[in-house]
Design an enzyme around this catalytic site. Sequence first.
Site, PDB file in Angstrom:
ATOM      1  N   ALA A 170       0.953  -1.183  -0.102  1.00 35.25           N
ATOM      2  CA  ALA A 170       0.017   0.022   0.078  1.00 35.25           C
ATOM      3  C   ALA A 170       0.818   1.286   0.046  1.00 35.25           C
ATOM      4  O   ALA A 170       0.639   2.205  -0.690  1.00 35.25           O
ATOM      5  CB  ALA A 170      -1.068  -0.285   1.225  1.00 35.25           C
ATOM      6  N   ASP A 171       2.088   1.280   0.927  1.00 35.98           N
ATOM      7  CA  ASP A 171       2.861   2.622   0.754  1.00 35.98           C
ATOM      8  C   ASP A 171       3.505   2.640  -0.434  1.00 35.98           C
ATOM      9  O   ASP A 171       3.763   3.722  -0.960  1.00 35.98           O
ATOM     10  CB  ASP A 171       3.876   2.233   1.897  1.00 35.98           C
ATOM     11  CG  ASP A 171       3.359   2.511   3.267  1.00 35.98           C
ATOM     12  OD1 ASP A 171       2.704   3.290   3.507  1.00 35.98           O
ATOM     13  OD2 ASP A 171       3.948   1.762   4.204  1.00 35.98           O
ATOM     14  N   LEU A 172       4.199   1.462  -1.196  1.00 38.84           N
ATOM     15  CA  LEU A 172       4.795   1.648  -2.336  1.00 38.84           C
ATOM     16  C   LEU A 172       3.978   1.900  -3.624  1.00 38.84           C
ATOM     17  O   LEU A 172       4.161   2.895  -4.227  1.00 38.84           O
ATOM     18  CB  LEU A 172       5.583   0.204  -2.470  1.00 38.84           C
ATOM     19  CG  LEU A 172       6.599  -0.318  -1.387  1.00 38.84           C
ATOM     20  CD1 LEU A 172       7.212  -1.733  -1.708  1.00 38.84           C
ATOM     21  CD2 LEU A 172       7.711   0.805  -1.418  1.00 38.84           C
TER      22      LEU A 172
END
Length: 384
Positions: A170-172
Site C-alpha cells: 500500500a505504501d509503495l
Amino acid sequence: MQGALGDIVVLDLSRALAGPHAAQMLGDLGARVIKVEHPGGGDESRGWGPFVGPDGDLSTYFMAANRNKQSITVDLKDAEGKALIERLVRQSDVLIENFRTGVLDRLGFTVERLHELNPRLVILSITGFGHDGPEGGRPGYDQIAQGEGGLMSLTGPSPDEPYRVGASIADLLGGIHGAYGVVAALYERERTGLGKVVRTSLLAAVAGVHSYHGTAWTVGGQVPRANGNHHASIAPYGAFHCDGGMIQIAAANDVQWRKVAALLDIDPDVAKYATNRERFAHRDELIADMERALAKHDRGHWLTALGGAGVPAGAIRSIDEVYAWDQARSQGLVIEVDHPVLGPIELPGPPLRFDGAPPMRHRVPPALGEHNDEVLAWLEDREG
C-alpha cells in the site's frame, strides 16, 4: 542536470515509506530532492531495522527509500525553521508531504499559503484514507490499508485466512501513484504556468489495483476471495509441487494448456479440461493430476521442458537469489553506491530505463543533516 527531471527541485517533507518512495522515484529521474528531517532523529524509518555499520545504527529500511536525496535538518515548529521552508518552497517545483490531514495547515503551510509563496508549486499529498470524506482524518499504515482496501481478503491460502502482502504494497503503490501524478501535474504546468495539488492515499492505492477483482463485483456481482497461489479465473495458472520443490506454470490460453498437457501426459480434450471455464470449475482435480505428473522430476527438469515448449513458467526465488540473478542485474535492478561508512554497497535499483540515456550516477542515502551547508549555499545562489 542528469535525467528527464534534471531541472526539477523536489522538497520532500515526508517520512516513513509512501512519500519517501515517491520522492525517490523523482530523484531516480534526475530531480534534486531535498529531504527535510527533524533535528531530533530525522525520518522515523532511520530507527527501523535491520541495522548495519560499525555502530549498528544504519538502517537498511531507510536506505530502501532515500537514494538520490540530500538531507537537511529543520524544525518545522520554530520560526527560523518555517522561514527556511518558505525560502525553499519559493525555489522548488514539487513539495511532497504525508502528514495526517490538517497537520501542515496547523504548521502554517496551507495549500493557499504554499501557492501564495510559489504559484507554480506542485504539491503531492499522501494520506491514509483520503484528505476528506467521513473517515478522511484516520491515520493510516500499510497493513491497515491492505485490510480496509480489500487486498488481504484476496491474499492467502483460503478466504478464512487473509494474509498481508509480504511487501508494504500500500505504501509503495501510494508512492508510485503519487510520483505518476506529480509528473502529470508538471506536464500540465507547462501549459498553464500554475501548480496544483495531487492527492492520493493508501486506500486509493490498494483499491486502484483491484483490476478484474473489482469488476468481478461491480459488474459481475461476485465477491472475489483468496485463492492461495492460483489465479482467480485462469487454470492452470499458479504454483505447483514437483519433485523436491515448487514450480510456477501459467497457461493463459488453450494453446499453452495443450503444450502443458502433452508434457504431463494429460488428455487436453477430456470434457472437464477442454476449455478454461471447465478447467477452472475442476481446478482442484486439475492441480492433483498435474502434481502427480510433476512429482516425477525436479524443478530444473520442468523449467527446461516448459521453456522449450514456450510455456510461461518460473521458479520461486528468495530475495538473495533475485539480486544474484544475472537477468535482474542486466535490467539495472541492482546498483552500487559508495557509502561514507560502509564503503561500496549495493542497493535495489530503479525499475525504469530510458534508451540512449547515460547510466545514472546515484546518490547514496544521506546521513541526517548531511547536506545542511550544501543546500543553504545552493539556496543562497538561487536567491541571488
